[in-house]
Design an enzyme around this catalytic site. Sequence first.
Site, PDB file in Angstrom:
ATOM      1  N   GLY A 192       0.837  -1.206   0.000  1.00 41.38           N
ATOM      2  CA  GLY A 192       0.000   0.000   0.000  1.00 41.38           C
ATOM      3  C   GLY A 192       0.868   1.252   0.000  1.00 41.38           C
ATOM      4  N   PHE A 193       0.230   2.385   0.186  1.00 37.26           N
ATOM      5  CA  PHE A 193       0.925   3.684   0.157  1.00 37.26           C
ATOM      6  C   PHE A 193       2.002   3.747   1.258  1.00 37.26           C
ATOM      7  CE2 PHE A 193       0.289   8.070   2.119  1.00 37.26           C
ATOM      8  CZ  PHE A 193       1.348   8.630   1.446  1.00 37.26           C
TER       9      PHE A 193
ATOM     10  N   TYR B 209      -2.155  -7.658  24.588  1.00 35.47           N
ATOM     11  CA  TYR B 209      -1.009  -8.543  24.323  1.00 35.47           C
ATOM     12  C   TYR B 209       0.218  -8.067  25.100  1.00 35.47           C
ATOM     13  CZ  TYR B 209      -2.472 -12.160  21.093  1.00 35.47           C
ATOM     14  OH  TYR B 209      -3.032 -13.294  20.567  1.00 35.47           O
TER      15      TYR B 209
ATOM     16  N   SER C 267      -4.886  -2.435   6.098  1.00 32.95           N
ATOM     17  CA  SER C 267      -6.259  -1.961   6.340  1.00 32.95           C
ATOM     18  C   SER C 267      -6.630  -0.953   5.260  1.00 32.95           C
ATOM     19  CB  SER C 267      -6.383  -1.242   7.689  1.00 32.95           C
ATOM     20  OG  SER C 267      -7.669  -0.644   7.800  1.00 32.95           O
TER      21      SER C 267
ATOM     22  N   THR D 188      -6.489  -2.851  -1.490  1.00 31.22           N
ATOM     23  CA  THR D 188      -6.429  -1.436  -1.883  1.00 31.22           C
ATOM     24  C   THR D 188      -5.024  -1.057  -2.347  1.00 31.22           C
ATOM     25  OG1 THR D 188      -5.965  -0.840   0.424  1.00 31.22           O
ATOM     26  CG2 THR D 188      -8.253  -0.713  -0.292  1.00 31.22           C
TER      27      THR D 188
ATOM     28  N   ASN E 156      -2.816  -8.526   0.458  1.00 32.10           N
ATOM     29  CA  ASN E 156      -3.790  -9.215  -0.404  1.00 32.10           C
ATOM     30  C   ASN E 156      -4.249  -8.320  -1.565  1.00 32.10           C
ATOM     31  OD1 ASN E 156      -5.381  -7.367   0.873  1.00 32.10           O
ATOM     32  ND2 ASN E 156      -6.995  -8.792   1.474  1.00 32.10           N
TER      33      ASN E 156
ATOM     34  N   LYS F  56     -12.757  -6.673   9.754  1.00 34.35           N
ATOM     35  CA  LYS F  56     -12.041  -7.956   9.885  1.00 34.35           C
ATOM     36  C   LYS F  56     -10.526  -7.742  10.002  1.00 34.35           C
ATOM     37  CE  LYS F  56     -13.176 -11.736   7.588  1.00 34.35           C
ATOM     38  NZ  LYS F  56     -13.576 -12.598   6.447  1.00 34.35           N
TER      39      LYS F  56
ATOM     40  N   THR G  66      -1.453  11.680   6.067  1.00 31.41           N
ATOM     41  CA  THR G  66      -0.147  11.650   5.411  1.00 31.41           C
ATOM     42  C   THR G  66      -0.367  11.646   3.900  1.00 31.41           C
ATOM     43  OG1 THR G  66       0.831  10.484   7.262  1.00 31.41           O
ATOM     44  CG2 THR G  66       1.940  10.251   5.160  1.00 31.41           C
TER      45      THR G  66
ATOM     46  N   TYR H 246     -14.228   1.999  10.552  1.00 35.62           N
ATOM     47  CA  TYR H 246     -12.770   2.219  10.564  1.00 35.62           C
ATOM     48  C   TYR H 246     -12.320   2.631  11.967  1.00 35.62           C
ATOM     49  CZ  TYR H 246      -8.240   4.213   9.105  1.00 35.62           C
ATOM     50  OH  TYR H 246      -6.903   4.508   8.958  1.00 35.62           O
TER      51      TYR H 246
END
Length: 326
Positions: free
Chosen positions: A19-20, A168, A84, A44, A41, A100, A184, A154
């Site tokens: 992605g970007f 965690y 995402s 986007t 995947n 998801k 950004t 989102y």
Amino acid sequence: MAVRSTREIRRAVVTGGAGFLGSHLCEHLLDRGVEVVCLDNFLTGSPENVLHLMERPGFRLVRCDVTDYVHVPGPVDLVLHFASPASPVDYLKMPIETLKVGSLGTLHTLGLAKEKGARYVLASTSEVYGDPLEHPQREEYWGNVNPVGPRGVYDEAKRFSEALTTAYRTSQDTDTAIVRIFNTYGPRMRPDDGRAIPAFVGQALAGRPLTVAGDGSQTRSICYVDDTVRGILALAFSTETGPVNIGNPDELSMLDLARWIVRLTGSASEIGFIDLPVDDPKVRRPDTTRAQQLLDWQPQVPSEEGLRRTVDWFAAQRELLAAHVG
Ligand code: NAD
């Protein structure tokens, strides 16, 4: 002053690496001599964003949906979870995928970090502050989010990921950190991703009217991608846990942004107005005191310079496309 981790980072996994932001992170990590496994995947993003890295030693691109499972053979010292959909157009079109990847994707990547004993950095967002009632936004602010509004998919996915990442750290002894990234911009944004800068630049270069939402008085602070990536890696290579805001505190109105872009492109485009999206935040500006104090980080690229580089990149892409189309 930044506290540097004593952990040696030799091999990193970057989810959403095609992605970007992810593609810039992969590039900067390779520049620092870190091997990179890029998981994506292509929902986007696109392999094109990392095409220039394919021949570099230590780079591997793997098609993988992190909501299914995450399996990476061999040692891993750092996991950067950046997968995402990120632009409002994308996550409104893909609400379930967004929820998801924020929930299952975060769970699986945290599991990977735990299994490998790796440091983990979650890409969170200024959207966790929602339509903020506090301005500028400090990390202590809990936010003003509408969970059942359209943007909730989102914002709440990221808020859940933050809670999971913290759990965690506290219950599984995993070395986690959270970065809250503010708007950004820069090369490799998709021209059609619906965010204001690529939209305005595309419109200006095509000589079409720029579509400013509302009356354009709503403000954003925009950070050039090299600055954002430097901040994220400062956190990744430190022992800090965050959350840490990374963004440029220079605030400008959408109308001023449109005017700047018209000037920088030398376009004759006019400025038009469209309806404001539902739940659109009216103001957004990071308080970056924590990043300055803990990571010794502050943005260095002035907005005019960053916008000029971005305009030049989009113009070159258009020329390349025109040359290929004939
Ligand atoms: P982007 O859409 O360009 O990149 C996201 C990448 O994630 C894409 O390559 C996409 O194909 C991949 N992806 C999505 N779902 C996936 C899945 N299930 N499995 C594997 N890969 C998947 O967006 P971006 O602007 O580069 O944003 C990257 C991250 O940074 C996101 O987590 C976003 O929330 C966060 N962020 C970005 C900004 C910003 O201004 N760009 C601001 C705040 C937070």
